[in-house]
Design a protein around this motif. Sequence first.
Motif, PDB file in Angstrom:
ATOM      1  N   THR A  34       5.147   9.293  -8.942  1.00  0.00           N
ATOM      2  CA  THR A  34       5.579  10.261  -8.340  1.00  0.00           C
ATOM      3  C   THR A  34       6.992  10.121  -7.688  1.00  0.00           C
ATOM      4  O   THR A  34       7.748  10.815  -7.544  1.00  0.00           O
ATOM      5  CB  THR A  34       4.534  10.705  -7.094  1.00  0.00           C
ATOM      6  OG1 THR A  34       3.327  11.037  -8.009  1.00  0.00           O
ATOM      7  CG2 THR A  34       5.142  12.076  -6.548  1.00  0.00           C
ATOM      8  N   VAL A  84      -3.710   3.111  -9.983  1.00  0.00           N
ATOM      9  CA  VAL A  84      -3.492   4.259  -9.180  1.00  0.00           C
ATOM     10  C   VAL A  84      -3.093   5.518  -9.933  1.00  0.00           C
ATOM     11  O   VAL A  84      -3.463   6.766  -9.678  1.00  0.00           O
ATOM     12  CB  VAL A  84      -2.509   4.044  -7.890  1.00  0.00           C
ATOM     13  CG1 VAL A  84      -2.372   5.385  -7.065  1.00  0.00           C
ATOM     14  CG2 VAL A  84      -2.940   2.864  -7.099  1.00  0.00           C
ATOM     15  N   ARG A  85      -2.273   5.259 -10.984  1.00  0.00           N
ATOM     16  CA  ARG A  85      -2.037   6.533 -11.775  1.00  0.00           C
ATOM     17  C   ARG A  85      -3.244   7.016 -12.677  1.00  0.00           C
ATOM     18  O   ARG A  85      -3.420   8.308 -12.712  1.00  0.00           O
ATOM     19  CB  ARG A  85      -0.855   5.830 -12.544  1.00  0.00           C
ATOM     20  CG  ARG A  85      -0.332   7.003 -13.594  1.00  0.00           C
ATOM     21  CD  ARG A  85       0.804   6.663 -14.426  1.00  0.00           C
ATOM     22  NE  ARG A  85       0.545   5.383 -14.918  1.00  0.00           N
ATOM     23  CZ  ARG A  85       1.606   4.641 -15.745  1.00  0.00           C
ATOM     24  NH1 ARG A  85       2.840   5.042 -15.547  1.00  0.00           N
ATOM     25  NH2 ARG A  85       1.486   3.527 -16.260  1.00  0.00           N
ATOM     26  N   ASP A 116       1.372  12.489  -1.545  1.00  0.00           N
ATOM     27  CA  ASP A 116       1.462  11.625  -2.878  1.00  0.00           C
ATOM     28  C   ASP A 116       2.750  10.640  -3.018  1.00  0.00           C
ATOM     29  O   ASP A 116       3.709  11.301  -3.353  1.00  0.00           O
ATOM     30  CB  ASP A 116       1.234  12.470  -3.949  1.00  0.00           C
ATOM     31  CG  ASP A 116       1.132  11.957  -5.393  1.00  0.00           C
ATOM     32  OD1 ASP A 116       0.897  10.692  -5.563  1.00  0.00           O
ATOM     33  OD2 ASP A 116       1.154  12.698  -6.351  1.00  0.00           O
ATOM     34  N   THR A 117       2.363   9.491  -2.804  1.00  0.00           N
ATOM     35  CA  THR A 117       3.529   8.529  -2.814  1.00  0.00           C
ATOM     36  C   THR A 117       3.141   7.495  -3.823  1.00  0.00           C
ATOM     37  O   THR A 117       3.585   6.345  -3.914  1.00  0.00           O
ATOM     38  CB  THR A 117       3.831   7.877  -1.358  1.00  0.00           C
ATOM     39  OG1 THR A 117       2.325   7.057  -1.031  1.00  0.00           O
ATOM     40  CG2 THR A 117       4.266   8.770  -0.556  1.00  0.00           C
ATOM     41  N   THR A 118       2.462   7.952  -4.980  1.00  0.00           N
ATOM     42  CA  THR A 118       2.207   6.858  -6.258  1.00  0.00           C
ATOM     43  C   THR A 118       3.586   6.524  -6.756  1.00  0.00           C
ATOM     44  O   THR A 118       4.748   7.372  -6.707  1.00  0.00           O
ATOM     45  CB  THR A 118       1.255   7.641  -6.938  1.00  0.00           C
ATOM     46  OG1 THR A 118       1.794   8.775  -7.730  1.00  0.00           O
ATOM     47  CG2 THR A 118       0.278   7.702  -6.512  1.00  0.00           C
ATOM     48  N   LEU A 119       3.829   5.412  -7.415  1.00  0.00           N
ATOM     49  CA  LEU A 119       4.799   5.006  -8.001  1.00  0.00           C
ATOM     50  C   LEU A 119       5.417   5.920  -8.935  1.00  0.00           C
ATOM     51  O   LEU A 119       6.681   6.180  -9.057  1.00  0.00           O
ATOM     52  CB  LEU A 119       4.694   3.788  -8.847  1.00  0.00           C
ATOM     53  CG  LEU A 119       4.200   2.594  -7.858  1.00  0.00           C
ATOM     54  CD1 LEU A 119       4.173   1.267  -8.590  1.00  0.00           C
ATOM     55  CD2 LEU A 119       5.108   2.263  -6.606  1.00  0.00           C
ATOM     56  N   ASP A 157      -5.203   9.136 -10.332  1.00  0.00           N
ATOM     57  CA  ASP A 157      -4.459  10.512  -9.946  1.00  0.00           C
ATOM     58  C   ASP A 157      -4.627  11.524 -10.962  1.00  0.00           C
ATOM     59  O   ASP A 157      -4.598  12.797 -11.110  1.00  0.00           O
ATOM     60  CB  ASP A 157      -2.884  10.290  -9.414  1.00  0.00           C
ATOM     61  CG  ASP A 157      -2.826   9.492  -8.281  1.00  0.00           C
ATOM     62  OD1 ASP A 157      -3.969   9.520  -7.406  1.00  0.00           O
ATOM     63  OD2 ASP A 157      -1.843   8.855  -8.048  1.00  0.00           O
ATOM     64  N   ASP A 212       0.834  -1.074   0.116  1.00  0.00           N
ATOM     65  CA  ASP A 212      -0.045  -0.109  -0.020  1.00  0.00           C
ATOM     66  C   ASP A 212       0.765   1.315   0.102  1.00  0.00           C
ATOM     67  O   ASP A 212       0.404   2.316   0.625  1.00  0.00           O
ATOM     68  CB  ASP A 212      -0.960   0.056   1.146  1.00  0.00           C
ATOM     69  CG  ASP A 212      -0.194  -0.173   2.431  1.00  0.00           C
ATOM     70  OD1 ASP A 212       0.925  -0.636   2.416  1.00  0.00           O
ATOM     71  OD2 ASP A 212      -0.759   0.286   3.572  1.00  0.00           O
ATOM     72  N   GLY A 269       1.457  -0.145 -10.882  1.00  0.00           N
ATOM     73  CA  GLY A 269       0.759   1.333 -10.607  1.00  0.00           C
ATOM     74  C   GLY A 269      -0.003   1.732 -11.434  1.00  0.00           C
ATOM     75  O   GLY A 269      -0.421   3.049 -11.494  1.00  0.00           O
ATOM     76  N   GLU A 327       1.465   3.331  -2.344  1.00  0.00           N
ATOM     77  CA  GLU A 327       0.647   4.477  -2.823  1.00  0.00           C
ATOM     78  C   GLU A 327      -0.367   5.112  -2.375  1.00  0.00           C
ATOM     79  O   GLU A 327      -0.841   6.259  -2.680  1.00  0.00           O
ATOM     80  CB  GLU A 327       0.288   3.633  -4.366  1.00  0.00           C
ATOM     81  CG  GLU A 327       1.512   3.304  -5.334  1.00  0.00           C
ATOM     82  CD  GLU A 327       1.000   2.984  -6.616  1.00  0.00           C
ATOM     83  OE1 GLU A 327       1.267   3.805  -7.550  1.00  0.00           O
ATOM     84  OE2 GLU A 327       0.293   2.025  -6.583  1.00  0.00           O
ATOM     85  N   THR A 328      -1.032   4.303  -1.319  1.00  0.00           N
ATOM     86  CA  THR A 328      -2.250   4.900  -0.724  1.00  0.00           C
ATOM     87  C   THR A 328      -2.169   4.990   0.896  1.00  0.00           C
ATOM     88  O   THR A 328      -2.759   5.931   1.237  1.00  0.00           O
ATOM     89  CB  THR A 328      -3.574   3.799  -1.050  1.00  0.00           C
ATOM     90  OG1 THR A 328      -3.104   2.643  -0.393  1.00  0.00           O
ATOM     91  CG2 THR A 328      -3.844   3.762  -2.369  1.00  0.00           C
TER      92      THR A 328
END
Length: 467
Positions: A336, A460-461, A331-334, A464, A191, A457, A193-194
């Motif tokens: 980013t 999630v991308r 914001d810790t998405t892959l 976003d 988790d 990812g 990314e979330t």
Amino acid sequence: MFQERKAAFKAPPSSVRDTTVSQDVRRTRALEEQKRRRAERIDSTRQLDFFADLTLGPSDDEGDEDDNSGTTGIVREGISQFASMLPSALPSNLPSEQSQPSTTHPVTSPSDARDNAVTMDVNMQVPVATKRAKNKRKGKYKATAGDSTSKGGKKNAKPSKWADKCMYAELLEMKDDFDVSGEMRDGIPDDIETGWVAVTPIPVGKRCLAVTHQASGIAGVVPNTTLRSRVLGKALMKPFPSTLPPQTVLDCILDENWRDNGILHILDVVSWKGQDLADCETPFRFWWRDTRLSELASFPPPPNAAPPEKQSTTYQFPHPTTFVPIPYHTDTTLPTLLSSLIPLTRTTRSIPVSVPVPSAEEDTQGSMQLDGAGAMPLMKVRTIQAAIRSDGMLLYVAQATYEPGTSPLSSWVPLRAYQTHEERMQQEAMGGMGSTAESPLDLFERLVRKRVEGGMGNAVRDVDMGP
């Protein structure tokens, strides 16, 4: 020996290196334990047990049924149940012979009674005074014995209450043999990314606690702040004045060049002005930290603390004066992480700092003086850009609260590689220096890139990128 300890001082403690239990399992257990303790504290604060047996009485429907029955219930109760509440006393009509026998208590005159009362008071005061004197002598003896013992070998030295109060992160355990099918784990949280918050770039410096106390005087003039070391909780320097409010505890990093720039990096907030924030979640603590630090007033730089022979050309801060929050990112998405956060961890941060102009440069430029005889020259201040080296990236679980000691709810990804004592000995046995270990941040970047290439990812991308 010194070089080995210096190279391995950031290695995680052996107590958390359990090969049978993965870091993800320890993290899940720690988060569940935090939630359980928080629920217990909330229930104890509400005191629900006191309201369990309370009732509002019969309802209106029950009251109407009792009225329609035509019979009125009469409660017949005696007063015997209240007898225990009455004070115990002898009746006044009883003869004195039955209540107080004359053989044991002879009749005395009023003057004798007064003399006996004085004698009893004196006799009762003497043992009390003697007992206090004995206790006082005994206390002095213990203090003297404690002083002699402490001078010899510090056997009676108590640990500081601030010892090991920082939330120290575990080293993120990563594996390079990651399989996209999911059979092998790479060590990066699922988790990421979330459910995580990134704090980067972490500056190079010494981890400590900034503790303020109530001081009578003007804020920023009277010493009210003390820096405590992370492990032992000892004072790193003398108390110094600051604009922080009293009863505040901050998790900080003392900059490696604080004498030249006067910077104290604020990592986290434990309590602010007596308000406990350790039970709050990570994003709220960081938001509170940035909001409250932006409200602090600024003061002129303190007097020069450089040696007398260098004060004409060099200025040094006697204590930290600038409190700078370390940036955090929700914001810790892959994508980013790859495009922003990881490159930001490798860069050097620049912070503007106000520094007085040395006296030599001030004389060449001409000093400004106030009107009147004997006026002191004004202090000239200039703004310089302090270069702050990065040490790595910290990852916090978003739902986690602040807890003292080493915790798996916070993970550390250092920028530079370091080796433990066992790894160094093994490397020397295989042929001296050998190859240099890979940077953990480089390994983290490569694993994140593999996840992006594997399509983990994309979902999630897409979310976003929506409006």
